[in-house]
Design an enzyme around this catalytic site. Structure first.
Site, mmCIF file in Angstrom:
data_model
loop_
_atom_site.group_PDB
_atom_site.id
_atom_site.type_symbol
_atom_site.label_atom_id
_atom_site.label_comp_id
_atom_site.label_asym_id
_atom_site.label_seq_id
_atom_site.Cartn_x
_atom_site.Cartn_y
_atom_site.Cartn_z
ATOM 1 C CE LYS A 31 7.068 -2.549 8.191
ATOM 2 N NZ LYS A 31 7.229 -2.091 6.808
ATOM 3 C CB SER A 91 7.323 -6.153 5.348
ATOM 4 O OG SER A 91 7.940 -4.892 5.377
ATOM 5 C CB SER A 135 9.963 -2.134 4.744
ATOM 6 O OG SER A 135 8.625 -1.702 4.598
#
Length: 382
Positions: free
Chosen positions: A61, A121, A58
């Site tokens: 991101k 997230s 993640s």
């Protein structure tokens, strides 16, 4: 002394010398890769496998949020713009991924989606924004890769906006640190979101997964990541006094390990390095010759303070030099780049910043320009 030699002497600035000290070895960390970077200069202070291509989970991101932030700052998006949650982006509440939990066919504003991506997230928020901006996630991934190239991420390939496992989806510790550096600098309006500890949407409150935000007041971002393939990852920034450091951990064994390893490498960095203020902004550093102008020269200096991060008590001198573009010609505008200010240690450039004109120089009239043309003609003969 000729005019050229006088100018050359003028452009050599004083050195700064510090007492010697011994740099302690960086800690050995149980992970796949890590980097400790100085934010100010981009200098890598410590690393392991910094260019190894690994799954970023993640932390991907960060690029998704960076593109959204730049769209907001550029006016291509507005903070209150409604973004629809299509079925292709909708999160069904699976325990295998993190979600913002925007209802199917519901909407959230672009700013709410940005918070859902950074703090919660949210895979659903990431995909919804990718579709909203680019039409589909594949096209958005192409935008991510173009942006990565633009900012100097040389060993990164994005396949999606979330970091979910995909063949050919990878980055490196060095590249992630570079991305963090750009987020902090280019997205300063939105950077405080990265330090927010919780966000509530649709009646669901979720906490930021970056444990250091709760225990270290100097930490103000950026992003966690985890998949079975990637292990536990964390990109962090901390600022203590004038020194801001960025750390990136790939592939730690657990959540606790990624937090404790980050604390350890940050502590080492702050114990061994300091930021030295070399030259303030808006001071006249030299006068450079200008051709075809109402004035024969222009005052030059820095638009931003010039700070250099170096080993505490380092014996070597910082040598500074102005490199001015040859044959500056009018008109010149205040703030126009006319060269660079370079700092080096032992002949190695450690940092540089643009030199700018500190004043306007208007173009001269016809006869004055003719005189300069004649002067240039004869100067080129010798």
């Amino acid at each position: 002394m000729t005019h050229k030699s006088a100018l050359a002497a003028l452009l050599l600035l004083p050195s700064f010398t510090f007492a010697a000290s011994v740099l302690s070895a960086p800690p050995e960390l149980n992970n796949k890769s890590y980097v400790l970077m100085d934010y100010e200069t981009g200098q890598i202070l410590a690393s392991k496998n910094e260019n190894e291509k690994l799954a970023p989970a993640s932390m991907t991101k960060m690029m998704t949020s960076y593109i959204i932030e730049q769209k907001l700052l550029g006016g291509d998006l507005t903070e209150d713009e409604k973004v629809r949650m299509n079925e292709s982006a909708w999160c069904r509440g699976s325990s295998t991924e993190s979600c913002m939990y925007v209802p199917l066919n519901g909407t959230a504003t672009a700013l709410e989606m940005l918070r859902g991506i950074i703090i919660q997230s949210g895979n659903d928020a990431s995909k919804a924004m990718a579709e909203h901006i680019a039409g589909n996630e594949g096209t958005f991934a192409h935008m991510m890769n173009e942006e990565a190239k633009r900012i100097g991420m040389t060993n990164t390939s994005f396949i999606n906006s979330t970091g979910m496992p995909a063949e050919g989806h990878y980055s490196t510790a060095k590249d992630m640190a570079t991305l963090a550096q750009h987020i902090i600098h280019d997205s300063s309006k939105y950077y405080p979101i990265y330090s927010e500890k919780e966000f509530t949407f649709n009646g669901i409150k979720q906490g930021n997964r970056n444990a250091l935000l709760y225990t270290d007041p100097s930490v103000d971002g950026l992003k966690t990541g985890h998949t079975d393939e990637a292990g536990y990852c964390l990109t962090t920034s901390a600022k203590r006094g004038p020194l801001r450091l960025i750390s990136v951990i790939f592939g730690a064994p657990s959540m606790n390990d990624r937090a404790s390893q980050t604390r350890e490498i940050l502590a080492w960095g702050y114990a061994n390095f300091e930021t030295v203020k070399v030259q303030p902004a808006n001071q006249v550093l030299a006068k450079a010759k200008v051709w075809y102008g109402k004035s024969n020269d222009v005052q030059i200096g820095l638009a931003e303070n010039f700070n250099v991060t170096m080993q505490k008590g380092q014996a070597n001198a910082i040598k500074t030099q102005l490199v001015v573009q040859p044959k500056l010609t009018a008109p010149l505008k205040k703030g126009q780049v006319v060269g660079k200010f370079v700092a080096s240690i032992d002949g190695k450039v450690i940092s540089e910043k643009p030199l700018v004109a500190l004043q306007d120089v208007e173009e001269a009239g016809f006869f004055a320009k003719m005189i300069d043309h004649i002067k240039q003609f004869f100067s080129n003969l010798f």
